[in-house]
Design a protein around this motif. Structure first.
Motif, PDB file in Angstrom:
ATOM      1  N   VAL A 177     -14.605  22.614   0.666  1.00 50.63           N
ATOM      2  CA  VAL A 177     -15.991  22.885   0.290  1.00 50.63           C
ATOM      3  C   VAL A 177     -16.733  23.550   1.452  1.00 50.63           C
ATOM      4  O   VAL A 177     -17.458  24.534   1.264  1.00 50.63           O
ATOM      5  N   ARG A 204      -3.077   8.719   2.271  1.00 55.44           N
ATOM      6  CA  ARG A 204      -3.030   9.867   1.360  1.00 55.44           C
ATOM      7  C   ARG A 204      -4.421  10.130   0.785  1.00 55.44           C
ATOM      8  O   ARG A 204      -4.872  11.276   0.728  1.00 55.44           O
ATOM      9  N   ASP A 205      -5.123   9.053   0.380  1.00 47.35           N
ATOM     10  CA  ASP A 205      -6.465   9.216  -0.174  1.00 47.35           C
ATOM     11  C   ASP A 205      -7.401   9.867   0.850  1.00 47.35           C
ATOM     12  O   ASP A 205      -8.172  10.768   0.518  1.00 47.35           O
ATOM     13  N   MET A 222     -19.412  31.909   2.098  1.00 44.75           N
ATOM     14  CA  MET A 222     -20.593  32.404   1.400  1.00 44.75           C
ATOM     15  C   MET A 222     -21.725  32.691   2.378  1.00 44.75           C
ATOM     16  O   MET A 222     -22.393  33.725   2.293  1.00 44.75           O
ATOM     17  N   TRP A 267       2.011   7.141   7.438  1.00 43.88           N
ATOM     18  CA  TRP A 267       1.920   8.283   6.521  1.00 43.88           C
ATOM     19  C   TRP A 267       2.408   7.932   5.111  1.00 43.88           C
ATOM     20  O   TRP A 267       2.277   8.698   4.197  1.00 43.88           O
ATOM     21  N   ARG A 268       2.997   6.731   4.982  1.00 44.75           N
ATOM     22  CA  ARG A 268       3.426   6.317   3.646  1.00 44.75           C
ATOM     23  C   ARG A 268       2.376   5.456   2.954  1.00 44.75           C
ATOM     24  O   ARG A 268       2.574   4.977   1.854  1.00 44.75           O
ATOM     25  N   ARG A 269       1.245   5.229   3.641  1.00 42.92           N
ATOM     26  CA  ARG A 269       0.231   4.359   3.051  1.00 42.92           C
ATOM     27  C   ARG A 269      -0.631   5.120   2.047  1.00 42.92           C
ATOM     28  O   ARG A 269      -0.988   6.269   2.254  1.00 42.92           O
ATOM     29  N   ARG A 270      -0.954   4.439   0.975  1.00 45.99           N
ATOM     30  CA  ARG A 270      -1.804   5.022  -0.059  1.00 45.99           C
ATOM     31  C   ARG A 270      -3.158   5.441   0.515  1.00 45.99           C
ATOM     32  O   ARG A 270      -3.680   6.496   0.199  1.00 45.99           O
ATOM     33  N   ARG A 271      -3.697   4.590   1.393  1.00 49.31           N
ATOM     34  CA  ARG A 271      -5.023   4.891   1.930  1.00 49.31           C
ATOM     35  C   ARG A 271      -4.993   6.165   2.754  1.00 49.31           C
ATOM     36  O   ARG A 271      -5.924   6.976   2.701  1.00 49.31           O
ATOM     37  N   PHE A 329      -6.518  13.555   1.327  1.00 50.42           N
ATOM     38  CA  PHE A 329      -6.939  14.353   0.184  1.00 50.42           C
ATOM     39  C   PHE A 329      -8.435  14.626   0.248  1.00 50.42           C
ATOM     40  O   PHE A 329      -8.900  15.763   0.053  1.00 50.42           O
ATOM     41  N   GLN A 330      -9.196  13.564   0.583  1.00 45.88           N
ATOM     42  CA  GLN A 330     -10.647  13.740   0.619  1.00 45.88           C
ATOM     43  C   GLN A 330     -11.073  14.631   1.778  1.00 45.88           C
ATOM     44  O   GLN A 330     -12.002  15.437   1.646  1.00 45.88           O
ATOM     45  N   GLU A 338       0.822  -1.202   0.000  1.00 47.70           N
ATOM     46  CA  GLU A 338       0.000   0.000   0.000  1.00 47.70           C
ATOM     47  C   GLU A 338       0.857   1.253   0.000  1.00 47.70           C
ATOM     48  O   GLU A 338       0.323   2.361  -0.029  1.00 47.70           O
ATOM     49  N   LEU A 373     -10.545  18.081   0.761  1.00 50.42           N
ATOM     50  CA  LEU A 373     -11.578  18.495  -0.186  1.00 50.42           C
ATOM     51  C   LEU A 373     -12.855  18.911   0.556  1.00 50.42           C
ATOM     52  O   LEU A 373     -13.430  19.962   0.277  1.00 50.42           O
ATOM     53  N   ILE A 374     -13.261  18.075   1.509  1.00 53.12           N
ATOM     54  CA  ILE A 374     -14.461  18.396   2.287  1.00 53.12           C
ATOM     55  C   ILE A 374     -14.257  19.706   3.037  1.00 53.12           C
ATOM     56  O   ILE A 374     -15.128  20.590   3.031  1.00 53.12           O
ATOM     57  N   ASN A 384     -20.944  35.876   4.374  1.00 50.87           N
ATOM     58  CA  ASN A 384     -21.199  37.066   3.552  1.00 50.87           C
ATOM     59  C   ASN A 384     -22.688  37.322   3.430  1.00 50.87           C
ATOM     60  O   ASN A 384     -23.149  38.459   3.558  1.00 50.87           O
ATOM     61  N   ILE A 405       3.000   4.404  -0.885  1.00 46.01           N
ATOM     62  CA  ILE A 405       2.936   5.310  -2.017  1.00 46.01           C
ATOM     63  C   ILE A 405       4.174   5.144  -2.888  1.00 46.01           C
ATOM     64  O   ILE A 405       5.292   5.082  -2.391  1.00 46.01           O
ATOM     65  N   LEU A 454     -25.049  38.486  -2.837  1.00 46.84           N
ATOM     66  CA  LEU A 454     -25.171  38.232  -1.395  1.00 46.84           C
ATOM     67  C   LEU A 454     -24.027  37.350  -0.912  1.00 46.84           C
ATOM     68  O   LEU A 454     -23.455  37.575   0.147  1.00 46.84           O
ATOM     69  N   PHE A 455     -23.701  36.324  -1.711  1.00 48.87           N
ATOM     70  CA  PHE A 455     -22.696  35.357  -1.291  1.00 48.87           C
ATOM     71  C   PHE A 455     -21.294  35.931  -1.333  1.00 48.87           C
ATOM     72  O   PHE A 455     -20.436  35.568  -0.538  1.00 48.87           O
TER      73      PHE A 455
END
Lengths: 245, 367, 389
Positions: C28, C16-17, C35, C10-14, C20-21, A71, C24-25, C38, A73, B221-222
């Protein structure tokens, strides 16, 4: 780490609930040529695809040229740079010329300069006897020529191990010979080769050992003369009686 | 050397060409039912084509400078409305002395597109890159001003210029975004996949009008600042069309055989490299006809920005038709006929090009 | 049994995935947070009300066409309902007309009659390549506004009138005893279905083909006719008639609605025609020869081989055209037909200023329709995939 090219111990793999590979143990020495045969669905293609990480195994250990597939990287990419794979369906990239097909990975994985990659590619295209097709697109070549390009493409990465997954099964009968001849020539250079094939003539002349698989397990491993003349397992006998007629 | 000579090939027997009478009998009057259909079709043609030709050409006013010149022609088009207003129809309220900048931008666009669509032109890749990356910036500076050029606020843009700006920005912005979304939707990472699906389905599930309303009423608005109205609309159009673009590209990605992904991976190429060098070049090529189709849809949809108060090609003609200076019973219809002809020529041309591409891709397959 | 290799986490692929996710969350959420922040500040600064309370407030404006009881004392919530119903009304009528016209033109494109095929093709190429909004403007401003006034209406049989105020149709009015007629009609319908199934069973058992069309038609019509005769024809029509400057009685179809329906139906029909053509052509290529080789005649071939298969090709894209038509009906706002966007995202928004809530509701309505449609398509595709195996 060791002198063996491939070391597989206690390998198990499932597709959903289906147990495709059962406790596989196999060691391939450097320079050795192993032919894997068996009925369809026996797991032989899956095994060979596990060796360069196209399929992931769930249990066991798999070491290729001292690097264990894991696994971690970057590990898979490192293994793949050392292992060439030739597919049944060639899988050449139709939008690239023969030459570009060969130079793509050396340029982007091994970071070779373009000119160097091209020289290398031409060397291997000559080895498979089609340097004159270098600027054509795969669609313009016959099946046998395409498969030879696929071999040259894998060789341009200068791998230590070559895997062949039924390389002649998708070919018309008159083209099988040219591909097999290329593979024999490759064997003569001392390349480590694992070949899944039904070409028993090839196994007889080229292989050091023949591995027979059935229902996900290795049933028998033997040198070719022993394998073909006095197989031990009744399953091997039955398989051979069906394939050699 | 051959001991038995092969038979020489000979041309096929020539079928006699059907005369006009035979042709008519075969294609139009083969049976009573068929003949009845022909009569109905002829009647429809007579009721549609004849009045249209009379209105647009025979009974139309061709010269003049105001509504009075058109009022004399009760049952015909008022072409002076179009010819007198042509400046506005093309440039909107863009400063007359600065119109050369618009001309330059449009000529650049036309040349670039011609280069890319004509078969057999050399260097399509660099030209394509220039059109997608550099041209939008150059066009923006030319149109908006800066670098020594006088500034022309976007509120003065309009007409055909506005239509093309919105359509072109939409397509250029939606391509990279659409590619990312399409890849995201096929990702193995659940969060990436989920976000992509949600984004795509949200925009595809709502009408563009509501998206434009959102841009006009909600975006300010945003963001919390006063946003340039055109910029807000452009963002909305880009987000909206990127969802459709993503689905088109996903279709292309799905058509790439699994073996291509595996071959690229087996060589040790990383995910992004195998996408960039192996998968996307093939997938984009396959999706090209549908990308053009998407662009046609987008071009037609640009007319919706007139609903939130922009004077695009349709909006400016609609506004002009209600202008008392030109109000005649035929002004609006004349304007629509002209705008329709412009849109139709662009869309029909592009759809022909898409059909041609489909043929090329279907027949040749690979180059 | 081999022990798995130990790798630093920290070297595991999982890992890192996952990282990353998670990033991302977080990204967002941050975007949404900024927003929202504001929006809250701006709303406070501009003293705009928030929340969905406004739905209970009195709207105080009139809507020209309502399918449910509505007056100036009704609430914004009622406005929302009126808008949704008007959108659905226009969509439903548009879908029926677009389907009829689309199939007609689609089959026309394949006609062996040269002129008919050309005419159908031209219709498709002209209508499909013009913006829908332009077509709506054309029908509304250029055609319907140009009609004569009420006094010079075009009339048919003194019952149907067309003028620049709309299309006036006679309205059926049910009188006492009408339920009895409906009951007779329902009984006839059930009997005709029964007759059809029976004829099918006979054909499958014995191979005898007996025509069922006359019998089933008679069962549909005769009982209802007899019953209404017995009840003394318990239905009358409210016929529109000119009184003063306008018509009274009957139903009026507003010019806005007419323009919208005609434009939506013709525009969508041009797409449906292409879907129908492609569906039939796609099937016909290989299957015609197979059907001919079996000795089926042209009618049987179409009915038994081509159409069932073509419908399978046609229905999924057809459904998405229906959805497109429904979404496109939002262009109503351009000619002030009182649809959802027009009365809710338009008038209600400008009166209350609650842009976020109103646009969210509007989008949610369309999104619900879309999700329902794609649920249907998934179900249909799964069913087709099953029967194809």
């Amino acid at each position: 780490m060791s002198t063996s090219a491939v070391e597989i111990t206690g390998l198990n793999k499932w597709f959903k609930a289906f147990h495709v590979l059962k406790d596989i143990n196999l060691t391939v020495a450097r320079g050795e040529r192993v032919v894997i045969c068996g009925p369809s669905g026996s797991g032989k293609s899956t095994l060979i695809r596990c060796i360069n990480g196209l399929e992931r195994h769930q249990e066991g250990r798999l070491t290729v040229e001292g690097v264990e597939l894991s696994e971690e990287i970057g590990q898979i990419e490192a293994v793949r740079a050392n292992v060439g794979l030739v597919f049944q369906q060639f899988n050449l990239f139709p939008h690239l010329t023969v030459l570009e097909n060969c130079t793509l990975a050396p340029m982007w994985v091994k970071r070779l300069p373009k000119r160097e990659a091209e020289t290398l590619a031409m060397k291997y295209l000559e080895r498979v006897h089609i340097p004159e097709q270098a600027l054509k697109y795969p669609g313009q070549l016959s099946g046998g020529q395409q498969q030879r390009v696929a071999i040259a493409r894998a060789l341009t990465m200068e791998p230590r191990i070559m895997l062949f997954d039924e390389p002649t099964s998708a070919l018309d009968p008159e083209m099988i010979k040219e591909v097999l001849e290329t593979m024999v020539e490759l064997a003569e250079t001392g390349m480590t080769m694992l070949v899944v094939t039904h070409e028993m003539g090839f196994a007889r002349t080229v292989a050091n050992r023949v591995v027979f698989m059935d229902e996900g397990e290795i049933v028998e491993i033997a040198p070719p003369e022993e394998f073909f003349t006095k197989p031990k397992s009744p399953r091997t006998k039955e398989f051979l009686s069906q394939i050699l007629r | 050397m051959a001991n038995a000579p092969t038979k020489a090939s000979r041309p096929p027997p020539r079928a006699p060409l059907p005369g006009p009478i035979e042709w008519l009998r075969e294609n139009l009057f083969s049976s009573w039912g068929n003949a009845a259909l022909t009569v109905v079709a002829l009647l429809i043609l007579y009721w549609v084509v004849v009045p249209f030709v009379r209105w647009a050409f025979i009974d139309a006013a061709w010269t003049g400078t105001g509504r009075d010149d058109c009022l004399a022609f009760e049952n015909g088009a008022c072409w002076p409305f179009v010819s007198e207003r042509i400046g506005q129809i093309i440039y909107g309220f863009y400063d007359v002395t600065e119109r050369w900048r618009v001309d330059l931008t449009l000529i650049g666009l036309a040349l670039g597109l011609l280069w890319l669509t004509m078969p057999g032109m050399p260097g399509k890749r660099p030209v394509g890159a220039v059109m997608v990356l550099a041209y939008p910036l150059i066009a923006f500076v030319l149109l908006a001003g800066g670098f020594g050029l006088e500034e022309v606020p976007t509120t003065r843009w309009g007409g055909l210029l506005m239509t093309l700006v919105v359509a072109f920005t939409g397509i250029v912005a939606s391509l990279p975004l659409g590619i990312l979304l399409a890849l995201g939707r096929r990702s193995e990472l659940p969060v990436v996949k989920g976000l992509s699906v949600a984004f795509i389905e949200l925009w595809r599930g709502v009408p563009l009008v509501t998206v434009l309303f959102m841009a006009a009423n909600m975006l300010p608005l945003f963001v919390g600042l006063s946003v340039n109205k055109l910029l807000a609309a452009l963002i909305a159009v880009a987000l909206f069309s990127s969802a459709y673009m993503a689905e088109v590209i996903r279709g292309g990605l799905q058509a790439i055989p699994k073996g291509q992904y595996e071959a690229a991976a087996a060589m040790g190429l990383s995910y992004w490299r195998s996408m960039a060098f192996v998968i996307l070049p093939q997938a984009l090529r396959l999706s090209l006809p549908n990308i053009v189709g998407n662009f046609i849809g987008l071009l037609k949809d640009t007319s919706l920005i007139s609903i939130i108060g922009f004077f695009d090609l349709l909006g400016i003609v609609q506004a002009g038709a209600t202008d008392p200076e030109w109000a005649t019973p035929n002004t609006a219809l004349t304007g629509y006929a002209f705008v329709g002809a412009v849109f139709w020529a662009m869309c029909f041309g592009m759809s022909r090009y898409a059909t041609h591409l489909e043929g090329v891709l279907g027949a040749g397959g690979r180059r | 049994m081999a022990t798995p290799l130990r790798i630093a986490w920290w070297r595991r692929r999982r890992t890192r995935d996952l990282l990353f996710q998670a990033a991302l969350i977080a990204g967002v959420l941050l975007l949404f947070g900024i927003m929202a922040n504001n929006a809250i500040q701006t709303v406070e600064r501009q003293h705009i009300a928030t929340g969905f309370g406004f739905l209970d407030h009195t709207a105080g404006f009139d809507v020209v066409q309502t399918l449910v009881r509505y007056d100036e004392t009704s609430t914004y919530g009622r406005v929302l309902l009126v808008g949704i119903l008007n959108t659905l009304l226009v969509a439903a009528i548009g879908i029926v007309l677009a389907t009829l016209l689309g199939f007609l033109v689609g089959i026309g494109q394949l006609s062996s009659n040269w002129l008919v095929a050309r005419l159908a093709r031209s219709f498709v190429e002209i209508v499909r390549n013009l913006p829908l909004l332009l077509q709506i403007f054309f029908w509304y401003f250029a055609v319907l506004r140009a009609l004569p006034g009420p006094r010079e209406s075009w009339g048919v049989a003194d019952a149907v009138f067309l003028n620049n105020r709309g299309l006036y149709l006679p309205a059926p009015v049910a009188e006492s005893g009408f339920g009895f007629v409906m009951l007779a009609f329902a009984a006839g319908a059930i009997a005709s279905i029964f007759m059809f199934l029976r004829a099918k069973a006979v054909r499958e058992r014995t191979g005898r083909v007996s025509p069922v069309a006359p019998g089933t038609t008679a069962l549909l019509v005769v009982p209802a006719l007899l019953a209404s005769a017995a009840a003394g024809f318990p239905m009358s029509f409210s016929v529109p008639a000119l009184s003063g400057f306008n018509f009274q009685g009957g139903i009026v179809v507003l010019p806005e609605m007419m323009a919208l329906v005609v434009a939506l139906a013709t525009y969508t029909a041009s797409y449906i025609a292409e879907i129908v053509r492609a569906g039939i052509e796609g099937v016909a290529r290989g299957q015609t020869e197979a059907a001919q080789a079996l000795g089926l005649n042209r009618g049987q071939m179409l009915r038994l081989v081509i159409v069932p298969q073509a419908m399978r090709q046609i229905i999924p894209p057809l459904t998405s055209q229906y959805l497109n038509l429904t979404k496109n009906s939002s262009l109503a706002v351009a000619i002030a037909y009182p649809d959802l966007v027009s009365v809710f995202a338009g008038t209600t928004l400008s009166q209350t200023g609650q842009a976020i809530e109103i646009i969210a509701i509007t989008m949610a309505v369309y999104l619900t329709l879309s999700l329902l449609t794609s649920a249907f398509m998934n179900w249909y595709n799964a069913r087709v995939a099953l029967t194809e195996r």
